[in-house]
Design a protein around this motif. Structure first.
Motif, PDB file in Angstrom:
ATOM      1  N   HIS A 268     -11.012  10.159   6.656  1.00  0.00           N
ATOM      2  CA  HIS A 268     -10.450  10.331   5.310  1.00  0.00           C
ATOM      3  C   HIS A 268      -9.448   9.217   5.017  1.00  0.00           C
ATOM      4  O   HIS A 268      -9.435   8.653   3.915  1.00  0.00           O
ATOM      5  N   LYS A 269      -8.624   8.893   5.995  1.00  0.00           N
ATOM      6  CA  LYS A 269      -7.620   7.838   5.796  1.00  0.00           C
ATOM      7  C   LYS A 269      -8.303   6.490   5.569  1.00  0.00           C
ATOM      8  O   LYS A 269      -7.882   5.714   4.697  1.00  0.00           O
ATOM      9  N   GLU A 270      -9.354   6.203   6.330  1.00  0.00           N
ATOM     10  CA  GLU A 270     -10.094   4.955   6.137  1.00  0.00           C
ATOM     11  C   GLU A 270     -10.665   4.869   4.724  1.00  0.00           C
ATOM     12  O   GLU A 270     -10.550   3.839   4.060  1.00  0.00           O
ATOM     13  N   ASN A 271     -11.291   5.956   4.279  1.00  0.00           N
ATOM     14  CA  ASN A 271     -11.867   5.977   2.931  1.00  0.00           C
ATOM     15  C   ASN A 271     -10.778   5.820   1.878  1.00  0.00           C
ATOM     16  O   ASN A 271     -10.970   5.124   0.877  1.00  0.00           O
ATOM     17  N   TRP A 272      -9.639   6.445   2.098  1.00  0.00           N
ATOM     18  CA  TRP A 272      -8.518   6.340   1.162  1.00  0.00           C
ATOM     19  C   TRP A 272      -8.034   4.894   1.094  1.00  0.00           C
ATOM     20  O   TRP A 272      -7.775   4.371   0.012  1.00  0.00           O
TER      21      TRP A 272
ATOM     22  N   MET B 152       0.857  -1.178   0.000  1.00  0.00           N
ATOM     23  CA  MET B 152       0.000   0.000   0.000  1.00  0.00           C
ATOM     24  C   MET B 152       0.898   1.236   0.000  1.00  0.00           C
ATOM     25  O   MET B 152       1.852   1.309   0.765  1.00  0.00           O
ATOM     26  N   PRO B 153       0.578   2.213  -0.824  1.00  0.00           N
ATOM     27  CA  PRO B 153       1.393   3.441  -0.855  1.00  0.00           C
ATOM     28  C   PRO B 153       1.240   4.205   0.456  1.00  0.00           C
ATOM     29  O   PRO B 153       0.238   4.049   1.156  1.00  0.00           O
ATOM     30  N   PRO B 154       2.227   5.012   0.772  1.00  0.00           N
ATOM     31  CA  PRO B 154       2.119   5.774   2.027  1.00  0.00           C
ATOM     32  C   PRO B 154       0.979   6.786   1.940  1.00  0.00           C
ATOM     33  O   PRO B 154       0.696   7.339   0.881  1.00  0.00           O
ATOM     34  N   TYR B 155       0.334   7.003   3.069  1.00  0.00           N
ATOM     35  CA  TYR B 155      -0.777   7.957   3.140  1.00  0.00           C
ATOM     36  C   TYR B 155      -0.196   9.359   3.004  1.00  0.00           C
ATOM     37  O   TYR B 155       0.653   9.769   3.793  1.00  0.00           O
ATOM     38  N   ARG B 156      -0.641  10.072   2.009  1.00  0.00           N
ATOM     39  CA  ARG B 156      -0.029  11.377   1.711  1.00  0.00           C
ATOM     40  C   ARG B 156      -0.334  12.441   2.767  1.00  0.00           C
ATOM     41  O   ARG B 156       0.351  13.438   2.870  1.00  0.00           O
ATOM     42  N   LEU B 157      -1.357  12.220   3.591  1.00  0.00           N
ATOM     43  CA  LEU B 157      -1.694  13.178   4.640  1.00  0.00           C
ATOM     44  C   LEU B 157      -1.289  12.668   6.022  1.00  0.00           C
ATOM     45  O   LEU B 157      -1.813  13.129   7.042  1.00  0.00           O
ATOM     46  N   GLN B 158      -0.334  11.748   6.072  1.00  0.00           N
ATOM     47  CA  GLN B 158       0.100  11.167   7.342  1.00  0.00           C
ATOM     48  C   GLN B 158       0.636  12.247   8.282  1.00  0.00           C
ATOM     49  O   GLN B 158       0.364  12.224   9.475  1.00  0.00           O
ATOM     50  N   THR B 159       1.365  13.206   7.757  1.00  0.00           N
ATOM     51  CA  THR B 159       1.911  14.287   8.584  1.00  0.00           C
ATOM     52  C   THR B 159       0.779  15.084   9.229  1.00  0.00           C
ATOM     53  O   THR B 159       0.837  15.404  10.421  1.00  0.00           O
TER      54      THR B 159
END
Length: 163
Positions: free
Chosen positions: A129-133, A1-8
């Motif tokens: 948002h992360k769950e939906n992503w 899985m690609p890294p979550y772009r909004l992790q920061t």
């Protein structure tokens, strides 16, 4: 899985929520401390009033026992009683100031509660948002895998047809 772009951003929101919870906790502790101080001051005022009455009665009995209950003795007693009343009035003013301090602390607690709720809401939004992503990524991967499986199946079918 690609890294979550909004992790920061997610980590920032988590820290903000923790800081808001800590600020709320500190505000509640400060409020309890101020309330305890107010209660102590009010109890001290009640004690002082009772002590004043006792001291005045004791002084009056002492003067009466000596038998020289002249004007001078009563004047001294009145001055002493007035000084005690002034001290009580000063303490009453301090109590009023302390009540204002308690009101300010209560307002701060309420403000911190709202900030904590807002931080929790913002964190929940980014988590959603992360769950939906993640669901979207899984769905895209599944679609690609299904397409690959279909291509493999079609290729095997065509190879069997040619034989």
């Amino acid at each position: 899985m690609p890294p979550y772009r909004l992790q920061t951003l997610l980590e920032m929101r988590e820290r903000a929520k923790e800081e808001a919870e800590q600020a709320f906790s500190d505000a509640v502790k400060a409020l309890e401390k101020q309330k305890a101080e107010l209660q102590r001051m009010e109890q001290e005022l009640v004690t002082r009033k009772a002590e004043r009455k006792q001291k005045v009665m004791a002084y009056l009995q002492q003067v009466m026992a000596k038998g020289n209950a002249g004007v001078n003795g009563f004047n001294q007693m009145n001055r002493y009683e007035e000084r005690l009343k002034d001290e009580e009035a000063q303490l009453a003013l301090e109590i009023e100031r302390q009540k204002e301090t308690v009101r300010q602390a209560e307002k701060l607690v309420e403000q911190r509660r709202r900030e904590m709720a807002e931080a929790a809401k913002e964190l929940k939004a980014i988590e959603k948002h992360k769950e939906n992503w993640q669901k979207q990524i899984r769905a895209e991967r599944q679609a690609k895998e299904d397409l690959n499986q279909e291509e493999i199946g079609n290729t095997l079918f065509l190879m069997r047809q040619r034989k």
